[in-house]
Write a protein that holds these residues in place. Sequence first.
Motif, PDB file in Angstrom:
ATOM      1  N   GLN A 185       0.870  -1.165   0.000  1.00 31.12           N
ATOM      2  CA  GLN A 185       0.000   0.000   0.000  1.00 31.12           C
ATOM      3  C   GLN A 185       0.909   1.217   0.000  1.00 31.12           C
ATOM      4  O   GLN A 185       1.673   1.441   0.945  1.00 31.12           O
ATOM      5  CB  GLN A 185      -0.890  -0.001   1.245  1.00 31.12           C
ATOM      6  N   VAL A 186       0.865   1.994  -1.054  1.00 29.96           N
ATOM      7  CA  VAL A 186       1.820   3.087  -1.243  1.00 29.96           C
ATOM      8  C   VAL A 186       1.457   4.290  -0.370  1.00 29.96           C
ATOM      9  O   VAL A 186       0.293   4.674  -0.286  1.00 29.96           O
ATOM     10  CB  VAL A 186       1.873   3.519  -2.722  1.00 29.96           C
ATOM     11  N   SER A 187       2.476   4.869   0.249  1.00 28.26           N
ATOM     12  CA  SER A 187       2.263   6.053   1.076  1.00 28.26           C
ATOM     13  C   SER A 187       2.322   7.320   0.218  1.00 28.26           C
ATOM     14  O   SER A 187       2.898   7.333  -0.871  1.00 28.26           O
ATOM     15  CB  SER A 187       3.339   6.130   2.164  1.00 28.26           C
ATOM     16  N   LYS A 188       1.733   8.395   0.733  1.00 31.70           N
ATOM     17  CA  LYS A 188       1.781   9.670   0.014  1.00 31.70           C
ATOM     18  C   LYS A 188       3.210  10.194  -0.063  1.00 31.70           C
ATOM     19  O   LYS A 188       3.585  10.856  -1.040  1.00 31.70           O
ATOM     20  CB  LYS A 188       0.877  10.689   0.713  1.00 31.70           C
TER      21      LYS A 188
ATOM     22  N   VAL B 271      -2.655  11.121  -6.667  1.00 33.94           N
ATOM     23  CA  VAL B 271      -2.345  10.528  -5.363  1.00 33.94           C
ATOM     24  C   VAL B 271      -3.536   9.712  -4.860  1.00 33.94           C
ATOM     25  O   VAL B 271      -3.376   8.599  -4.335  1.00 33.94           O
ATOM     26  CB  VAL B 271      -1.970  11.611  -4.334  1.00 33.94           C
TER      27      VAL B 271
ATOM     28  N   THR C  39      -3.274   5.661  -4.169  1.00 26.92           N
ATOM     29  CA  THR C  39      -3.430   5.174  -2.794  1.00 26.92           C
ATOM     30  C   THR C  39      -4.773   4.474  -2.580  1.00 26.92           C
ATOM     31  O   THR C  39      -5.116   4.103  -1.452  1.00 26.92           O
ATOM     32  CB  THR C  39      -3.303   6.339  -1.794  1.00 26.92           C
TER      33      THR C  39
END
Length: 207
Positions: free
Chosen positions: A96-99, A119, A123
């Motif tokens: 899960q990609v972070s900002k 973004v 996300t």
Amino acid sequence: MSFLQRCVFSRILQQVSGARGQRVATGPVPVSTQLAAWRGHATAGAGSGEKSSVPCVHERTFIAVKPDGVQRRLIGQIIHRFERRGFKLVALKLLQVSKGLLSQHYCQLTKKPFYPELVGYMTSGPVVAMVWEGPDIIKTSRMMVGPTNPAEAQSGTIRADFSFHVSRNVVHASDSAEGAQREIKLWFDKQDLLDWDSIDQSVTSEL
């Protein structure tokens, strides 16, 4: 041994013997002699040091299946395309990609008006991040993926086959050698990248 095989071996033997200034017998040729001639013909030049003049540049590139590709269960089909092409997978993870990571990955786009939507999209679900290795893979993978806008992609590319809108274009591929190096370091630690020998490498990529 069939009649056709005997003819082929006899022809090869004639070429080999003729090149040495020897006369060739016109009668039946023993199988052992035929095999020896065939091996010599097949390996000619192998020990001469001659190599293809075509450059074979091995590179690594960063590929990511975006949230829409993961949600639509396209991971396997995308991986299959790179495997079928002969490229080697050296790193893979689901995250899960972070900002914060996205702000570094898309550092050139942070001032663009569409950045907040980008973004939100990236996300919205898990991403599959990968590193692939192979000859001229950066250029080739971009061709395999297709243009950013799927409407402009040629049939047979990943985006043409699996996507129809620029806001949901399924996959990301590094656009340059510098970009690939930066993105790989950003998404993966050094110990995550595996150096391993692919048994088919000599068939698919070595010249």
